[in-house]
Design an enzyme around this catalytic site. Structure first.
Site, short mmCIF file in Angstrom:
data_model
loop_
_atom_site.label_atom_id
_atom_site.label_comp_id
_atom_site.label_asym_id
_atom_site.label_seq_id
_atom_site.Cartn_x
_atom_site.Cartn_y
_atom_site.Cartn_z
CG ASP A 278 -32.51 17.28 -0.91
OD1 ASP A 278 -32.63 16.07 -0.60
OD2 ASP A 278 -31.40 17.83 -1.05
C1 NOJ Z 1 -30.35 14.72 0.61
C2 NOJ Z 1 -29.45 15.04 -0.54
O1 NOJ Z 1 -29.26 16.44 -0.59
C3 NOJ Z 1 -29.98 14.56 -1.88
O2 NOJ Z 1 -29.02 14.80 -2.86
C4 NOJ Z 1 -30.34 13.11 -1.79
O3 NOJ Z 1 -30.80 12.64 -3.04
C5 NOJ Z 1 -31.38 12.91 -0.71
N1 NOJ Z 1 -30.86 13.38 0.56
C6 NOJ Z 1 -31.82 11.47 -0.57
O4 NOJ Z 1 -30.85 10.75 0.04
#
Ligand code: NOJ
Length: 869
Positions: A278
């Site tokens: 993530d």
């Molecule tokens: C953090 C989020 O938890 C995730 O779901 C997302 O895809 C990424 N940021 C990118 O924006």
């Protein structure tokens, strides 16, 4: 969009690297599992791996490391942009949110959110929405769709992001996720199931310099039977990528948790694609590499002020290969996994390049907005990717609408009903439908939650738009306080619009930092008071709720004038007309609750409440085990306000003539797994340092993350390889590939787990006077006397009928697999059928508390029965 300032503040908080696990309660372990399994051993993927490994053989070290990480936050058009290997024809890959449509762009569809899709209980629509989403991502030139979300599972009713997924049950979540994956990938876009795993609350999710991310502590059986189940189904559907969660599991950050990535995901579930972090969830270089992480997103180090641009990988990955810290085959496997997914989805053939920019809505702008000085160019080409997807979006929104209460046939409304409409949720905010970045506010009609899982609305068809189009006879009071001038008449029907919002942690709305810490499970904007005030003056009140999840209804649900209550969930752009079709009875409502509605928050065990601040690593221990949502209510004997799966219709259905047919004879232990197929053979010798030298006369962009090293650095790293000091590998480290656990053998696990044990059918007749769609729900009850404690009933399959005219009949089919009938045996580390000849109860009905038929596996016979709960 996230701001660089936000991320910098987050990371600037000074401190030290944290590696102790002393706070984790005894018994919760993440045992080391090394090495990272090589991919390519599943026959479906052999050809893609063959082609990918040919490419990889011809790539230099820096070309390979360049594909494993992003070029830095805000350093490209998409939310994530890998480096490229243009010499071998591989462009930068564009990764973009989110689960309900393309985030931060234009001319896209804002589809209903996952929770809405779950509420349809319609497998065909689940897949169709996936196809439409895939087409839009492809049309925008996105290689990797950052969805669907199947974790959080919805363990915590107040959790901020439950609405991105499909409901508080592993099987509902699994069908939603897997069918979305199939739909998205059917048009060549790589789907990403996220977030692995147990990311059940927003607050304290991230590692910072002052505090490690929250540790979700859960036992092996709970992991397998609840949280992993939807990931297993996504892998079984051939998903190309998996996103690792921010939090830790049993004390070990998911992004470097070898137990999770190497053991569970890559070996037991046989995942053949690539594992990405993530955003800023990577907390180490070598450790995460060895633990099986394949791609770092967006590439930067989470703890160094981001303005400087630094990475655990890219140039450091090149260095760690040259100095011998990382075995060469680990990098080759990671890159092969990425390229195999790319090739398997056919992205080497006429795949469009990105034509939008996540960072700006202007046509021209900086190509690298995160850089101090950036070249400019055309960044947004405003490509319209909507096609006829509004139709699918509307169908999903409509078929999710869940009728909870309807007395005196208050609904459907008659064409000429005199309506008084209350609540700001009925109409778009005058501030503009996209006035808050990432929908980080709750104004007007609530079509989605906030955060990276949001999208901009191309338009928002509000309920008031819908009433207008219908030519309804209405007066609208655009306020959340009861107006004194509404002149109630006995013939009026009052329609009250209320909502409840939630979202991702980087935005706080009305004191709610993603999770509903401030709102609790109450309606927002004093919705309860508005309903009660309206109900005091009008005798026929219809309540429409747009919500991210459970809300408490107790203050007004039993008021005699509250005659009908509809949950329209989060409908996306098609909020209005979809609702009109149900309110006015063009169709009967056919949605069912994807979670239980409690009577009080005290209905839940304390362990599923939000965890607050703790010094050190916050600990979130899943002491309730398997008992979340209805599994808990049933065990504790608590009658909820509305049970999981509840949903009324304007017509009635009868279920008859159920059948159960044994298909595969079960054994206590599943048949032995197939051995792994062959995987590419990778060189083990360290490549020459020259493969990582900067190209001559290279024009560098400040803050951009590159995979090259200065010649001296590269040469020194190569010298270090022969030094006697070796990298301190983690406990349990080995570089000998394993045969894989007994429970593995193919994508999703041992293929025998998915053998059909029983085919089940039931005939559904529309016994009312209007047409409608029914949902058959199948719950399994384990035989008595087994050695395992099991929830009283657990959803295992469901089927929705077509639109049935009054009097019409349809027979629907469901099935139980070997896995459905097993429990995870933590000692045997396998799925075990606890009593092969025992009499399993296969319960069929319209909701978890209305199960009128029981089929017994022992006699393979069905009979009408009293619902077990
Ligand atoms: C953090 C989020 O938890 C995730 O779901 C997302 O895809 C990424 N940021 C990118 O924006």
């Amino acid at each position: 969009m996230y701001s660089l300032l936000f991320y910098s503040l987050l990371s600037a908080a000074a401190g030290v690297a944290i590696d102790k696990r002393t706070d984790v309660p005894a018994g919760y372990v993440a045992a080391p599992y090394y090495p990272a399994p090589h991919g390519g051993w599943v026959s479906d993927w052999s050809e893609s791996y063959r082609k990918a490994s040919l490419l990889v053989q011809n790539m230099t070290l820096a070309e390979k490391t360049n594909l494993t990480a992003g070029t830095g936050i805000f350093m490209g058009r998409c939310v994530g942009n890998t480096g490229s290997a243009l010499r071998v024809g591989i462009p930068q890959l564009c990764l973009q949110d989110g689960p309900l449509g393309v985030r931060n762009t234009d001319h896209n569809t804002a589809f209903p959110a996952g929770i809405t899709v779950g509420a349809t209980w319609d497998k065909t629509l689940m897949r169709a929405r996936g196809v439409a989403i895939g087409e839009e991502f492809r049309g925008k030139g996105i290689n990797v769709h950052l969805g669907p979300s199947v974790g959080p599972l919805g363990r915590k009713p107040r959790g901020g992001r439950n609405w991105e997924g499909f409901g508080a049950d592993p099987v509902l979540q699994a069908f939603g996720g897997a069918l979305t994956v199939e739909g998205v990938q059917s048009v060549g876009v790589i789907a990403t199931i996220k977030h692995l795993i147990a990311n059940e609350q927003e607050q304290y999710r991230m590692y910072s310099l002052v505090q490690p991310g929250i540790s979700s502590n859960l036992d092996d059986r709970t992991l397998h039977e609840l949280y992993l189940w939807p990931f297993a189904e996504g892998v079984r559907s051939g998903v190309g990528s998996v996103m690792i969660a921010y939090n830790a599991v049993n004390g070990s950050a998911c992004s470097q948790n070898s137990y999770l990535i190497n053991n569970i995901l890559k070996d037991e579930l046989g995942f053949q694609g690539f594992v990405m972090s993530d955003w800023l969830a990577q907390v180490s270089g070598v450790s995460s590499t060895l633990a099986g992480l394949d791609m770092s997103m967006p590439g930067d180090i989470h703890t160094v002020p981001l303005a400087t641009g630094s990475s655990y990988w890219m140039y450091e990955y090149s260095r760690s290969i040259l100095n011998g810290s990382i075995p060469v085959d680990r990098l080759n496997d990671a890159v092969t996994r990425i390229l195999a997914s790319y090739l398997k989805l056919g992205q080497d053939r006429n795949y469009p390049r990105p034509n939008f920019d996540s960072n700006t809505q202007d046509a021209e702008g900086p190509l690298y907005p995160g850089a101090l000085i950036s070249p400019s160019g055309i960044v947004n080409e405003f490509v319209d990717v909507q096609a006829n997807h509004a139709k699918t979006a509307k169908e999903v929104a409509r078929d999710a609408i869940t009728l909870l209460k309807n007395v005196n046939n208050s609904l459907p409304l008659s064409k000429n009903a005199s309506l008084k409409i209350f609540g700001t949720d009925a109409e778009k905010t005058s501030d503009g439908i996209n006035s808050c970045a990432d929908q980080g506010c709750n104004k007007g009609t609530l079509g989605m939650g906030w955060g990276s899982g949001s999208a901009r609305y191309p338009y928002l068809n509000s309920p008031i738009d819908g009433f207008k189009t219908r030519g309804a006879n209405y007066t609208f009071y655009n306020t959340d306080s009861f107006p004194s001038n509404s002149n109630p008449a006995a013939t009026d029907t009052a329609v009250v619009f209320v909502n409840a919002d939630a979202g991702e942690n980087y935005i706080t709305v009305d004191g709610n930092p993603g999770d509903r810490t401030n709102a609790n499970l109450n309606l927002w904007h004093n919705g309860d008071k508005l309903i009660k005030d309206v109900a005091a003056k009008y005798s026929n009140v219809v309540v429409v709720v747009h919500t991210v999840g459970q809300v408490l209804l107790e203050e007004w649900i039993d008021l005699p004038s509250v005659q009908a209550v509809l949950f329209a969930h989060l409908p996306g752009q098609e909020a209005g007309d979809s609702l009109m079709e149900v309110l006015y009875g063009d169709v009967s409502p056919s949605g069912h609750l994807p979670y239980t509605i409690p009577t009080s928050e005290s209905n839940y065990p304390e362990s599923v409440g939000l965890r607050g601040f703790e010094i050190g690593q916050p600990q979130d221990t899943f002491t309730e085990g398997l008992y979340i949502d209805y599994r808990h209510f049933n065990k504790a004997g608590i009658k909820p306000r509305y049970a999981f799966g509840h949903g009324l219709s304007y017509t009635t259905f009868s279920f008859s003539s159920p059948t159960i047919t044994p298909v595969t004879k079960l054994t206590a232990v599943p048949p032995t797994r197939p051995a792994k197929g062959s995987t590419p053979s990778y060189p083990t010798t360290i490549p020459p340092a020259s493969e990582a030298y900067w190209p001559d006369n290279f024009d560098r962009i400040w803050r951009y993350l590159y995979s090259w090293l200065d010649k001296t650095d590269a040469d020194n790293a190569a010298k270090d390889a022969s030094s006697s000091t070796k990298y301190p590998y983690p406990a349990g480290y080995s570089n000998v590939q394993k045969a894989g656990p007994a429970a593995g053998g193919a994508q999703g696990g041992n293929p025998a787990l998915f053998d059909t044990a029983y085919d089940i059918s039931v005939t559904i007749t529309n016994t009312g006077s209007r047409s409608g769609k029914a949902v058959a729900q199948l719950y399994l009850q384990y035989p008595t006397g087994i050695a395992f404690d099991t929830p009283i009933i657990q959803l295992r399959d469901f089927a929705k009928t077509d639109e049935l005219a009054a009097g019409k009949t349809q027979t629907v089919k469901m099935r139980l697999t070997r896995k459905d009938m097993s429990v995870w045996d933590v000692v045997k580390q396998n799925w075990i059928v606890p009593n092969v000849s025992g009499d399993y109860g296969v319960w069929i009905g319209e909701s978890s508390d209305k199960l009128g038929w029981r089929c017994g596996t022992a006699a393979a016979k069905c009979a009408s029965a009293t619902s077990p709960v």
